[in-house]
Design an enzyme around this catalytic site. Structure first.
Site, PDB file in Angstrom:
ATOM      1  N   GLU A   1      -7.620   4.316  12.729  1.00 16.88           N
ATOM      2  CA  GLU A   1      -6.568   4.059  13.710  1.00 16.88           C
ATOM      3  C   GLU A   1      -6.458   5.244  14.649  1.00 16.88           C
ATOM      4  O   GLU A   1      -7.304   6.143  14.617  1.00 16.88           O
ATOM      5  CB  GLU A   1      -5.238   3.783  13.003  1.00 16.88           C
ATOM      6  CG  GLU A   1      -4.833   4.846  11.990  1.00 16.88           C
ATOM      7  CD  GLU A   1      -3.597   4.459  11.184  1.00 16.88           C
ATOM      8  OE1 GLU A   1      -2.487   4.625  11.719  1.00 16.88           O
ATOM      9  OE2 GLU A   1      -3.747   4.001  10.039  1.00 16.88           O
TER      10      GLU A   1
ATOM     11  N   ASP B   1       0.850  -1.192   0.000  1.00 22.57           N
ATOM     12  CA  ASP B   1       0.000   0.000   0.000  1.00 22.57           C
ATOM     13  C   ASP B   1       0.881   1.235   0.000  1.00 22.57           C
ATOM     14  O   ASP B   1       1.994   1.214   0.525  1.00 22.57           O
ATOM     15  CB  ASP B   1      -0.969  -0.002   1.185  1.00 22.57           C
ATOM     16  CG  ASP B   1      -0.269   0.007   2.535  1.00 22.57           C
ATOM     17  OD1 ASP B   1       0.110   1.084   3.017  1.00 22.57           O
ATOM     18  OD2 ASP B   1      -0.110  -1.091   3.115  1.00 22.57           O
TER      19      ASP B   1
ATOM     20  N   ASP C   1      -9.488   3.294   6.540  1.00 23.81           N
ATOM     21  CA  ASP C   1      -8.345   3.195   7.443  1.00 23.81           C
ATOM     22  C   ASP C   1      -8.737   3.909   8.728  1.00 23.81           C
ATOM     23  O   ASP C   1      -8.913   5.133   8.740  1.00 23.81           O
ATOM     24  CB  ASP C   1      -7.132   3.859   6.773  1.00 23.81           C
ATOM     25  CG  ASP C   1      -5.908   3.940   7.683  1.00 23.81           C
ATOM     26  OD1 ASP C   1      -6.004   3.580   8.869  1.00 23.81           O
ATOM     27  OD2 ASP C   1      -4.857   4.390   7.192  1.00 23.81           O
TER      28      ASP C   1
END
Length: 266
Positions: free
Chosen positions: A160, A69, A158
């Site tokens: 986090e 990625d 994503d």
């Protein structure tokens, strides 16, 4: 009085030049927008959970499909070299919040496709800035969509640790609601459920293990070790695993290439 005016004008001119230069550097370095900044996948997870030794290649990787990625920090990527090295898929950062777009997205997203990779886009979630549905809309509008061409993976959220607050100032129930809003809106716009990229430690801390996305959303777990360990709440298996960040983010798909193509085609 003439000399002081000249000095003042020079100082103002210098200040303007410095300010302009700073704006150019900011835009050129990461394409950053002050509202969101620019964060690459896993940066806060590595800071929180630590990283694996360089060169780690878990045994599970050898029997699955390898990929990488990237984000704007990688700039223009030499995709042919990664294809030659055996990488079969890639995820490319498209957006963050509702104010940042990866300046290198076109080269990275199209380039990976052109060498033969199956590729997808990811969105860096910022629950502190706007709602989940609004960010899903922004993501889809700026590269995060999906097409049934056999080479486009569903988009990834994503999620986090935040840059200012681990859970973005939200309670566990509020965080689950935010993720669900993003997921539902992405599905409504694309017919696909987004992949969720996260770490077990963050998921436990910020959702309180009260949200169950295991029946709809593929899991992309981040853990820099020889095994994935315990998975986030109720997921019985992972779809992707980010196992290293050296020399670039290293990922693996959990099954063979035929199953990866099935995921791409929906």
């Amino acid at each position: 009085m003439t000399a002081p005016r000249r000095i003042r004008h020079r100082l103002l001119g210098a200040a303007l030049t410095v300010s302009t230069a700073l704006l150019v550097v900011t835009a050129g370095t990461a394409g950053a927008v002050p509202e969101t900044g620019n964060h690459e996948m896993g940066a806060s997870i590595r800071a929180h959970d630590g990283v694996a030794p360089a060169g780690l290649a878990p045994a599970a990787v050898n029997s699955s499909v390898p990929g990488i990625d990237v984000s704007s920090y990688q700039g223009n990527v030499n995709w042919a070299s990664y294809w030659s090295a055996g990488k079969k898929f890639a995820y490319v950062k498209a957006t963050e919040g509702t104010g940042y777009q990866n300046a290198y997205f076109s080269q990275q997203y199209t380039g990976s496709y052109n060498v033969g990779m199956i590729r997808g886009a990811y969105h860096y979630g910022r629950p502190d800035l706007s709602g989940g549905a609004a960010q899903a809309d922004y993501f889809v509008a700026h590269g995060g969509g999906w097409s049934k061409d056999g080479k486009t993976l569903p988009g990834t959220l994503d999620i986090e640790w935040g840059p200012n607050n681990a859970c973005y100032g939200k309670t566990a129930s509020q965080m689950v609601a935010w993720i669900k809003a993003f997921s539902d809106e992405y599905h409504a716009k694309t017919t696909r459920w987004p992949v969720i990229y996260t770490a077990t430690s963050w998921w436990s801390q910020c959702t309180g293990n009260t949200g169950d996305f295991s029946s709809t959303n593929p899991l992309w777990v981040a853990r820099y070790a020889s095994s994935v360990g315990t998975l986030p709440y109720n997921w019985g298996f992972y779809t992707f695993w980010q196992y290293s960040s050296s020399p670039i983010d290293q990922d693996t798909f959990s099954a063979d290439i035929t199953r990866l193509k099935v995921l791409a085609t929906g």
